[in-house]
Design a protein around this motif. Structure first.
Motif, mmCIF file in Angstrom:
data_model
loop_
_atom_site.group_PDB
_atom_site.id
_atom_site.type_symbol
_atom_site.label_atom_id
_atom_site.label_comp_id
_atom_site.label_asym_id
_atom_site.label_seq_id
_atom_site.Cartn_x
_atom_site.Cartn_y
_atom_site.Cartn_z
ATOM 1 N N VAL A 1 0.844 -1.201 0.000
ATOM 2 C CA VAL A 1 0.000 0.000 0.000
ATOM 3 C C VAL A 1 0.874 1.243 0.000
ATOM 4 C CG1 VAL A 1 -2.002 -1.085 1.077
ATOM 5 C CG2 VAL A 1 -0.230 -0.089 2.522
ATOM 6 N N ASP A 2 0.286 2.362 -0.382
ATOM 7 C CA ASP A 2 1.032 3.620 -0.481
ATOM 8 C C ASP A 2 1.034 4.376 0.847
ATOM 9 O OD1 ASP A 2 -1.507 4.691 -0.320
ATOM 10 O OD2 ASP A 2 -1.489 5.548 -2.317
ATOM 11 N N VAL A 3 1.763 5.465 0.878
ATOM 12 C CA VAL A 3 1.937 6.251 2.101
ATOM 13 C C VAL A 3 0.611 6.841 2.577
ATOM 14 C CG1 VAL A 3 2.571 8.412 0.947
ATOM 15 C CG2 VAL A 3 3.414 7.943 3.256
ATOM 16 N N LYS A 4 -0.268 7.204 1.661
ATOM 17 C CA LYS A 4 -1.563 7.764 2.062
ATOM 18 C C LYS A 4 -2.379 6.741 2.840
ATOM 19 C CE LYS A 4 -1.816 11.037 -1.675
ATOM 20 N NZ LYS A 4 -2.557 11.624 -2.760
ATOM 21 N N THR A 5 -2.352 5.508 2.389
ATOM 22 C CA THR A 5 -3.090 4.445 3.069
ATOM 23 C C THR A 5 -2.483 4.168 4.438
ATOM 24 O OG1 THR A 5 -3.688 3.472 0.938
ATOM 25 C CG2 THR A 5 -3.894 2.063 2.878
ATOM 26 N N VAL A 6 -1.161 4.093 4.510
ATOM 27 C CA VAL A 6 -0.482 3.854 5.787
ATOM 28 C C VAL A 6 -0.807 4.974 6.767
ATOM 29 C CG1 VAL A 6 1.745 3.563 6.933
ATOM 30 C CG2 VAL A 6 1.375 2.553 4.688
ATOM 31 N N ALA A 7 -0.770 6.209 6.304
ATOM 32 C CA ALA A 7 -1.076 7.348 7.170
ATOM 33 C C ALA A 7 -2.503 7.254 7.705
ATOM 34 C CB ALA A 7 -0.870 8.651 6.404
ATOM 35 N N ALA A 8 -3.444 6.904 6.853
ATOM 36 C CA ALA A 8 -4.837 6.793 7.283
ATOM 37 C C ALA A 8 -5.030 5.652 8.276
ATOM 38 C CB ALA A 8 -5.740 6.597 6.070
ATOM 39 N N ILE A 9 -4.397 4.514 8.015
ATOM 40 C CA ILE A 9 -4.524 3.357 8.910
ATOM 41 C C ILE A 9 -3.959 3.680 10.286
ATOM 42 C CG2 ILE A 9 -3.647 1.006 9.336
ATOM 43 C CD1 ILE A 9 -5.859 1.026 7.271
ATOM 44 N N LEU A 10 -2.816 4.355 10.319
ATOM 45 C CA LEU A 10 -2.153 4.652 11.595
ATOM 46 C C LEU A 10 -2.634 5.953 12.233
ATOM 47 C CD1 LEU A 10 1.510 3.551 10.792
ATOM 48 C CD2 LEU A 10 -0.286 2.267 11.967
ATOM 49 N N GLY A 11 -3.463 6.700 11.526
ATOM 50 C CA GLY A 11 -3.968 7.964 12.071
ATOM 51 C C GLY A 11 -2.894 9.020 12.218
ATOM 52 N N LYS A 12 -1.977 9.042 11.256
ATOM 53 C CA LYS A 12 -0.870 9.999 11.261
ATOM 54 C C LYS A 12 -0.835 10.745 9.933
ATOM 55 C CE LYS A 12 2.386 7.466 14.185
ATOM 56 N NZ LYS A 12 3.797 7.105 14.280
#
Length: 78
Positions: free
Chosen positions: A24-35
């Motif tokens: 997954v891309d950085v946008k997805t990781v950011a959304a999943i982790l709430g960052k």
């Protein structure tokens, strides 16, 4: 400037059903982790998260690694 889209990215809406080997891309990781995306890149620089360079201008994160990171943050309980 493009208008803000309120649609949820497919990778985010289907995260629970993605296989651990998915990327997954950085946008997805950011959304999943709430960052923020900046925080994700900072975590990558400090070694908290390990991105995978898939091309000259393309970086992805392994879904299984993100799940393990989330489990570690919650004390390992699932």
């Amino acid at each position: 400037m493009q208008p803000h889209s309120s649609t949820i990215p497919t990778a985010l809406s289907n995260f629970d059903s993605l296989p651990d080997a998915a990327m997954v891309d950085v946008k997805t990781v950011a959304a999943i982790l709430g960052k923020s995306e900046s925080s994700i890149w900072r975590d990558a620089r400090t070694g908290k998260l390990q991105p995978i360079k898939t091309g000259p201008a393309c970086t992805r994160w392994n879904v299984g690694a993100i799940r393990r990171h989330l489990a570690a943050l919650s004390g390992g309980s699932e």
